[in-house]
Design an enzyme around this catalytic site. Structure first.
Site, PDB file in Angstrom:
ATOM      1  N   ASP A 256     -71.831 -67.960  17.026  1.00 59.10           N
ATOM      2  CA  ASP A 256     -71.975 -69.409  16.950  1.00 59.10           C
ATOM      3  C   ASP A 256     -72.548 -69.813  15.589  1.00 59.10           C
ATOM      4  OD1 ASP A 256     -72.012 -72.035  18.429  1.00 59.10           O
ATOM      5  OD2 ASP A 256     -74.152 -71.885  17.987  1.00 59.10           O
TER       6      ASP A 256
ATOM      7  N   GLU B 112     -67.390 -68.298  14.368  1.00 65.05           N
ATOM      8  CA  GLU B 112     -67.164 -69.732  14.359  1.00 65.05           C
ATOM      9  C   GLU B 112     -67.721 -70.215  13.031  1.00 65.05           C
ATOM     10  OE1 GLU B 112     -68.574 -73.892  16.475  1.00 65.05           O
ATOM     11  OE2 GLU B 112     -69.961 -72.305  15.934  1.00 65.05           O
TER      12      GLU B 112
END
Length: 545
Positions: free
Chosen positions: A213, A278
């Site tokens: 993330d 990401e």
């Protein structure tokens, strides 16, 4: 139950991730086993046969760690345990054992940019004095102004509002997201050592990979300089600003040192353990830096998700992604929807038009070389839920910006005539977000075995993708074909076998001929002479041997 200290690898295929289809499970919205209205690990375990039969290769699970759930688990208080909302470590071990037995791999979400404000480190930092060792784990700073009453710089939270919150002793701490998600100081050696240990903890339990993330955000520019831009209130806005130059808290060169330290850890485990970033970067070339034999295995290609419904847009995005992947020797990753973006049925026009286009886009994506990520419910043709009452919305960004991601997070429908459509145990009416009445016709049960349904389209396409020699593995690059305007056509080959994907975005039906027999189509084809009529906003695969 798996021996968490010595799990056996699923297979010896270390390159499985290069051509895998990964199914994103938004844990709280997938399946609820205990009837509390929130999805859980046992619910996933019970639905694993559905995912095997769908034809995917791996599952990416959103965070299930101990958390106050301010941001749906992306505020982690304990990286080595399961939140009771979702079950226990025993439930996790049982789920991953069953998944591996069914041939499914498990990728877990890792959230390294920030912790929860309830993490022991941050609680200790708040209790300590300015300048203390405890505060060095995070980014505390003195404010500007005569009495330090102004934030240290002009940075804005991606969720809207200032990226700084002041504590009672007068200092400020940085949070690029919600105030309950303080950013870590990744220049601190103990922070780096902690996350290397977290990686090993989950690898020892048998996980096959990690989705990182905010992989571009852990390092902030020295001195925390002002940005100099105004009105940066959303992630979309910030991604636009990347095109004007790197932000001082995104895509700093030093972030790559972190991944160069992580890669040997991943490589030390058998079975092809992997990581996908990401990451946002100002150019495809900078994004490609996250990928390689000494860093991460993949990075999401969000340009494909952002492509408009036009042949030119898709062609440009595909060509760019394939060219960049060739440079770094890594596979492309294709994604149409995820838990942070409006579902593509709605982005493409909603209603019947949006669904037709979404089905066609699925065949386009699944015919491309590389790895494809499928967001839960897209195989059912689910649209965005736009009319959730404000008082039921839970996205922390909603209160700060009025923008909400809740509409793509509504629990998916499994069966039945009434909401929540089999999300929980039989007779359970609880669901943390409400599903609309129109979803009864989109449930798994309503579409299973129905010719032409979106679910059966995905099942057919995934089966062909896995079995067809021109699509299986990493063989067969894309060769574009000459077509009329508004039509995309390319083929992939393996020896004497050719598979051609044709997508009609021209605004009118077209006749397709010369590519062999049809294998699967997003809309019904009709024969016309030696060819087939491909309707508008439709796609089909053809085979010639």
């Amino acid at each position: 139950m798996t021996d968490a200290t010595n799990p056996a690898p699923l297979t010896s295929d270390d390159d499985w991730w290069r051509s895998a289809v990964v199914y994103q499970v938004y844990v709280r919205s997938f399946a609820d086993a205990n009837g509390d209205g929130v999805g859980d690990l046992q619910g996933i375990r019970e639905r694993l046969p559905y995912l095997r039969d769908l034809g995917v290769d791996a599952l990416w699970l959103t965070p299930f760690y101990t958390s106050p759930q301010v941001d749906a688990g992306y505020d982690v208080a304990d990286y080595r345990d399961v939140d009771p909302l979702f079950g226990s470590l025993t439930d996790f071990d049982a789920m991953i054992t069953d998944a591996h037995a069914l041939g499914l791999r498990i990728i877990v979400d890792l959230v390294p940019n920030h912790t929860s404000s309830k993490h022991p480190w941050f609680e200790a930092a708040l209790a300590a004095a300015p300048g203390s060792p405890e505060r060095e784990f995070y980014l505390f700073a003195d404010g500007k102004g005569e009495n330090g009453e102004l934030p240290p710089n002009d940075w804005e939270s991606i969720f809207g509002g200032p990226a700084w919150t002041r504590v009672p002793d007068g200092q400020w701490y940085l949070h690029l997201f919600d105030p309950a998600q303080p950013d870590l100081n990744w220049r601190h050696p103990q922070v780096r050592a902690e996350f290397e240990d977290v990686l090993r903890f989950w690898l020892d339990r048998g996980v096959d990979g990690f989705r990182i993330d905010v992989a571009h955000g852990m390092i902030k520019a020295e001195g925390l300089p002002d940005v100099g831009f105004n009105s940066m209130t959303t992630g979309q806005r910030q991604s636009e600003l990347l095109g004007k130059g790197r932000l001082p808290y995104f895509d700093q060169d030093e972030v790559h040192d972190i991944y160069r330290a992580w890669r040997p850890i991943l490589d030390s485990y058998p079975g092809g353990r992997m990581a996908v970033a990401e990451a946002w970067a100002e150019t495809p070339q900078r994004l490609a830096r996250y990928i390689g034999p000494d860093e991460l295995h993949q990075a999401f290609s969000f340009d494909f998700l952002d492509a408009t419904w036009s042949a030119d847009s898709f062609r440009k995005v595909i060509d760019t992604a394939l060219a960049e992947s060739t440079i770094v020797g890594a596979p492309t990753t294709w994604v149409l929807s995820n838990h942070d973006r409006q579902r593509h049925v709605t982005r493409y026009g909603d209603g019947e038009v949006g669904l037709r286009r979404a089905r066609a886009a699925a065949l386009l994506m699944l015919a491309l070389p590389g790895c494809a990520y499928v967001y839960q419910g897209e195989e059912l043709g689910l649209p965005e839920v736009l009319d959730i009452p404000d008082e039921l919305r839970q996205d922390p960004a909603f209160l700060r910006t009025g923008e909400s991601r809740d509409g793509c997070r509504v629990p998916i429908p499994w069966s039945g005539e009434l909401a929540p459509y089999g999300f929980g145990p039989q007779g359970c009416e609880l669901s943390w977000l409400p599903a609309p009445a129109t979803w009864r016709a989109l449930s798994v049960a309503a579409q299973t075995g129905v010719p032409g349904s979106t679910l059966e389209l995905y099942r057919a396409a995934l089966r062909i993708r896995r079995e067809h020699p021109a699509l299986a593995g990493t063989t067969g690059g894309v060769t574009w074909l000459e077509t009329e305007p508004g039509v995309l056509a390319f083929h992939r080959t393996d020896g004497a076998t050719t598979l051609t994907c044709v997508v009609n975005i021209s605004g009118a039906a077209v006749v397709v001929e010369g590519y062999g027999r049809p294998l699967v189509a997003s809309e019904e084809l009709t024969e016309q002479g030696p060819g087939h009529v491909l309707p508008v906003d439709a796609a089909a695969w053809f085979e010639r041997r």
